[in-house]
Design a protein around this motif. Structure first.
Motif, PDB file in Angstrom:
ATOM      1  N   ASN A  73      13.230  -9.273   7.703  1.00  0.00           N
ATOM      2  CA  ASN A  73      13.392  -8.116   7.811  1.00  0.00           C
ATOM      3  C   ASN A  73      12.180  -7.147   8.113  1.00  0.00           C
ATOM      4  OD1 ASN A  73      14.435  -5.550   6.992  1.00  0.00           O
ATOM      5  ND2 ASN A  73      15.310  -6.039   5.060  1.00  0.00           N
ATOM      6  N   ARG A  74      12.355  -6.607   9.343  1.00  0.00           N
ATOM      7  CA  ARG A  74      11.346  -5.570   9.795  1.00  0.00           C
ATOM      8  C   ARG A  74      11.727  -4.366   9.734  1.00  0.00           C
ATOM      9  NH1 ARG A  74       6.961  -8.939  11.849  1.00  0.00           N
ATOM     10  NH2 ARG A  74       7.492 -10.930  12.666  1.00  0.00           N
ATOM     11  N   SER A  75      10.927  -3.364   9.753  1.00  0.00           N
ATOM     12  CA  SER A  75      11.402  -1.973   9.646  1.00  0.00           C
ATOM     13  C   SER A  75      10.272  -0.949  10.054  1.00  0.00           C
ATOM     14  CB  SER A  75      12.073  -1.273   8.452  1.00  0.00           C
ATOM     15  OG  SER A  75      11.286  -1.178   7.308  1.00  0.00           O
ATOM     16  N   MET A  76      10.348  -0.178  10.777  1.00  0.00           N
ATOM     17  CA  MET A  76       9.258   0.924  10.969  1.00  0.00           C
ATOM     18  C   MET A  76       9.890   2.397  10.387  1.00  0.00           C
ATOM     19  SD  MET A  76       9.329   1.649  14.853  1.00  0.00           S
ATOM     20  CE  MET A  76       9.364  -0.015  15.659  1.00  0.00           C
ATOM     21  N   ILE A  77       8.969   3.098  10.248  1.00  0.00           N
ATOM     22  CA  ILE A  77       9.236   4.590   9.975  1.00  0.00           C
ATOM     23  C   ILE A  77       8.142   5.517  11.018  1.00  0.00           C
ATOM     24  CG2 ILE A  77       8.992   6.434   8.375  1.00  0.00           C
ATOM     25  CD1 ILE A  77       9.812   4.581   6.160  1.00  0.00           C
ATOM     26  N   ILE A  78       8.699   6.478  11.695  1.00  0.00           N
ATOM     27  CA  ILE A  78       7.975   7.268  12.237  1.00  0.00           C
ATOM     28  C   ILE A  78       7.641   8.390  11.184  1.00  0.00           C
ATOM     29  CG2 ILE A  78       7.783   8.961  14.246  1.00  0.00           C
ATOM     30  CD1 ILE A  78      10.337   7.302  15.315  1.00  0.00           C
ATOM     31  N   ARG A  79       6.462   8.127  10.761  1.00  0.00           N
ATOM     32  CA  ARG A  79       6.123   9.120   9.563  1.00  0.00           C
ATOM     33  C   ARG A  79       5.711  10.265   9.810  1.00  0.00           C
ATOM     34  NH1 ARG A  79       4.867  11.232   6.207  1.00  0.00           N
ATOM     35  NH2 ARG A  79       4.381  10.729   4.108  1.00  0.00           N
ATOM     36  N   LYS A  80       5.231  10.612  10.919  1.00  0.00           N
ATOM     37  CA  LYS A  80       4.818  11.780  11.442  1.00  0.00           C
ATOM     38  C   LYS A  80       4.465  11.971  13.052  1.00  0.00           C
ATOM     39  CE  LYS A  80       0.065  13.728  11.269  1.00  0.00           C
ATOM     40  NZ  LYS A  80      -1.271  13.953  10.724  1.00  0.00           N
ATOM     41  N   MET A  81       4.876  12.948  13.563  1.00  0.00           N
ATOM     42  CA  MET A  81       4.813  12.980  14.850  1.00  0.00           C
ATOM     43  C   MET A  81       4.874  14.507  15.395  1.00  0.00           C
ATOM     44  SD  MET A  81       4.059  11.013  17.804  1.00  0.00           S
ATOM     45  CE  MET A  81       4.447   9.410  16.988  1.00  0.00           C
ATOM     46  N   ARG A  82       3.415  14.913  15.783  1.00  0.00           N
ATOM     47  CA  ARG A  82       3.248  16.246  15.966  1.00  0.00           C
ATOM     48  C   ARG A  82       3.875  16.624  17.202  1.00  0.00           C
ATOM     49  NH1 ARG A  82      -2.855  16.397  14.342  1.00  0.00           N
ATOM     50  NH2 ARG A  82      -2.681  16.520  11.978  1.00  0.00           N
ATOM     51  N   TYR A  83       4.519  17.979  17.262  1.00  0.00           N
ATOM     52  CA  TYR A  83       5.090  18.471  18.612  1.00  0.00           C
ATOM     53  C   TYR A  83       6.368  18.058  18.894  1.00  0.00           C
ATOM     54  CZ  TYR A  83      -0.094  19.140  18.381  1.00  0.00           C
ATOM     55  OH  TYR A  83      -1.405  19.067  17.823  1.00  0.00           O
ATOM     56  N   SER A 115       0.845  -1.348  -0.200  1.00  0.00           N
ATOM     57  CA  SER A 115       0.030  -0.075  -0.110  1.00  0.00           C
ATOM     58  C   SER A 115       0.978   1.281  -0.092  1.00  0.00           C
ATOM     59  CB  SER A 115      -0.898   0.080   1.391  1.00  0.00           C
ATOM     60  OG  SER A 115      -1.405   1.288   1.322  1.00  0.00           O
ATOM     61  N   ASN A 116       0.515   2.213  -0.624  1.00  0.00           N
ATOM     62  CA  ASN A 116       1.060   3.514  -0.595  1.00  0.00           C
ATOM     63  C   ASN A 116       0.440   4.426   0.328  1.00  0.00           C
ATOM     64  OD1 ASN A 116       2.724   2.991  -2.790  1.00  0.00           O
ATOM     65  ND2 ASN A 116       1.124   3.721  -4.444  1.00  0.00           N
ATOM     66  N   PHE A 117      -0.938   3.932   1.046  1.00  0.00           N
ATOM     67  CA  PHE A 117      -1.212   4.806   1.903  1.00  0.00           C
ATOM     68  C   PHE A 117      -0.869   4.396   3.381  1.00  0.00           C
ATOM     69  CE2 PHE A 117      -4.886   4.250  -1.110  1.00  0.00           C
ATOM     70  CZ  PHE A 117      -4.812   5.517  -1.668  1.00  0.00           C
ATOM     71  N   LEU A 118      -1.223   5.056   4.536  1.00  0.00           N
ATOM     72  CA  LEU A 118      -0.904   4.940   5.658  1.00  0.00           C
ATOM     73  C   LEU A 118      -1.899   4.418   6.681  1.00  0.00           C
ATOM     74  CD1 LEU A 118       1.772   8.047   6.097  1.00  0.00           C
ATOM     75  CD2 LEU A 118       2.341   5.606   6.201  1.00  0.00           C
ATOM     76  N   SER A 119      -2.864   4.289   6.235  1.00  0.00           N
ATOM     77  CA  SER A 119      -4.137   3.566   6.906  1.00  0.00           C
ATOM     78  C   SER A 119      -5.041   2.983   6.008  1.00  0.00           C
ATOM     79  CB  SER A 119      -4.936   4.814   7.815  1.00  0.00           C
ATOM     80  OG  SER A 119      -5.621   5.668   6.767  1.00  0.00           O
ATOM     81  N   ALA A 120      -5.934   2.327   6.706  1.00  0.00           N
ATOM     82  CA  ALA A 120      -6.797   1.628   5.729  1.00  0.00           C
ATOM     83  C   ALA A 120      -8.161   2.421   5.084  1.00  0.00           C
ATOM     84  CB  ALA A 120      -7.575   0.312   6.637  1.00  0.00           C
ATOM     85  N   ASP A 121      -8.393   3.338   5.832  1.00  0.00           N
ATOM     86  CA  ASP A 121      -9.384   4.288   5.251  1.00  0.00           C
ATOM     87  C   ASP A 121      -8.750   5.483   4.604  1.00  0.00           C
ATOM     88  OD1 ASP A 121      -8.463   6.388   7.313  1.00  0.00           O
ATOM     89  OD2 ASP A 121      -9.511   5.037   8.741  1.00  0.00           O
ATOM     90  N   ASN A 122      -7.320   5.759   4.736  1.00  0.00           N
ATOM     91  CA  ASN A 122      -6.871   7.041   3.889  1.00  0.00           C
ATOM     92  C   ASN A 122      -7.092   8.304   4.465  1.00  0.00           C
ATOM     93  OD1 ASN A 122      -5.048   8.099   1.917  1.00  0.00           O
ATOM     94  ND2 ASN A 122      -6.391   7.973   0.354  1.00  0.00           N
ATOM     95  N   ILE A 123      -7.674   8.362   5.532  1.00  0.00           N
ATOM     96  CA  ILE A 123      -8.206   9.623   6.137  1.00  0.00           C
ATOM     97  C   ILE A 123      -7.199   9.898   7.460  1.00  0.00           C
ATOM     98  CG2 ILE A 123      -9.968  10.969   6.977  1.00  0.00           C
ATOM     99  CD1 ILE A 123     -11.591   9.062   5.473  1.00  0.00           C
TER     100      ILE A 123
END
Ligand SMILES: Nc1ncnc2c1ncn2[C@@H]1O[C@H](COP(=O)(O)OP(=O)(O)OP(=O)(O)O)[C@@H](O)[C@H]1O
Ligand SMILES: [Mg+2]
Length: 254
Positions: A217-227, A188-196
């Motif tokens: 091979n497992r990896s994670m990305i902190i794609r966004k974290m406000r503040y 998926s190119n999205f970040l959630s199932a609902d894309n919202i």
């Protein structure tokens, strides 16, 4: 004044988050099947209870209590012991049967006053709200809400969006730091199932699995974290006998 942070206690992750998750953020944990979403979320609550004496509420719409306890035992976590100490509460929601699910969550929150909340999964939960909202007899009908606030035709997407905003507004009333899981198809190119949800939430931690031959091979990305500032690069992690830990744990040591 510095932003107050909530430590996940997951080896390496708090350093990658420059100290932890900003207090009262709502964080989406997204990933494909078996990437470790539930493990990460449960570990966050277990650590909160064990290391910081903070109460955690785990709302599950997928695995039942017994299954979650079994998964916890596999990682050496004494879920029932923490429940007896009133530091942890697991609530299973049968999405097919539960009407007024949001009200029930609100009641649970006020009765237990957790500092950490997990909703696993947001996808199943919102799907069930959508379905129950379509039944005439429920008090909570998001279809009506969507119609009354928007002149846009009542498409499924509009209803889902309106419902998510409503849900998120309720969650934001809680004095708690929240993790919500969402399922993603493998490519998926999205970040959630609902894309919202990724736009509405304060943070997104995306988990990926890339098996190459026999190598996991497992990896994670902190794609966004406000503040807060945070690691932007992809981070390798493992699921081991104690749960999740980042591979370059030393590098991510606080
Ligand atoms: N003791 C262990 N050692 C190593 N890996 C383990 C161990 N126990 C579980 N795992 C791994 O953790 C995975 C399960 O993780 P988890 O249930 O948290 O994933 P999930 O993303 O929530 O999955 P789902 O999409 O099914 O909800 C298993 O598929 C397995 O690969
Ligand atoms: Mg899961």
């Amino acid at each position: 004044m510095a932003v107050e942070k909530v430590k996940t206690g997951i080896p390496g992750l708090d350093k990658a988050l420059e100290g932890g998750i900003p207090k009262n953020n709502v964080v989406l944990v997204s990933g494909g099947a078996g990437t470790g979403k539930s493990t990460l979320c449960m570990q966050y609550l277990i650590n909160g209870a064990k290391l910081f004496g903070e109460k955690g509420l785990y709302i599950s719409t997928e695995q039942k209590r017994k299954e979650l306890i079994k998964a916890g035992t596999n990682f050496g976590w004494d879920i029932e012991g923490l429940e007896q100490k009133n530091l942890l509460k697991i609530e299973y929601f049968d999405v097919v049967q539960s009407d007024n699910a949001l009200e029930k969550i609100y009641d649970l929150y006020t009765a237990f006053t957790p500092k950490r909340i997990v909703l696993d999964s947001l996808t199943t939960f919102t799907d069930s709200l959508l379905v129950s909202g379509m039944r005439e007899d429920t008090a909570f009908s998001m279809v009506q809400v969507a119609e009354s606030v928007s002149p846009i035709p009542r498409t499924e997407k509009v209803v889902a969006k309106s419902l998510l905003y409503h849900l998120m507004n309720k969650i934001r009333l809680f004095d708690a730091t929240v993790m919500l899981t969402t399922e993603l198809p493998e490519k998926s190119n999205f970040l959630s199932a609902d894309n919202i949800s990724e736009f509405i939430c304060d943070g997104v931690i995306a988990l990926y699995y890339l098996g190459v031959g026999s190598v996991e091979n497992r990896s994670m990305i902190i794609r966004k974290m406000r503040y807060t500032s945070h690691e932007k690069k992809s981070i390798l992690y493992e699921i081991g006998s104690n749960g999740i830990h980042l591979i370059k744990e030393e590098e991510y040591k606080i």
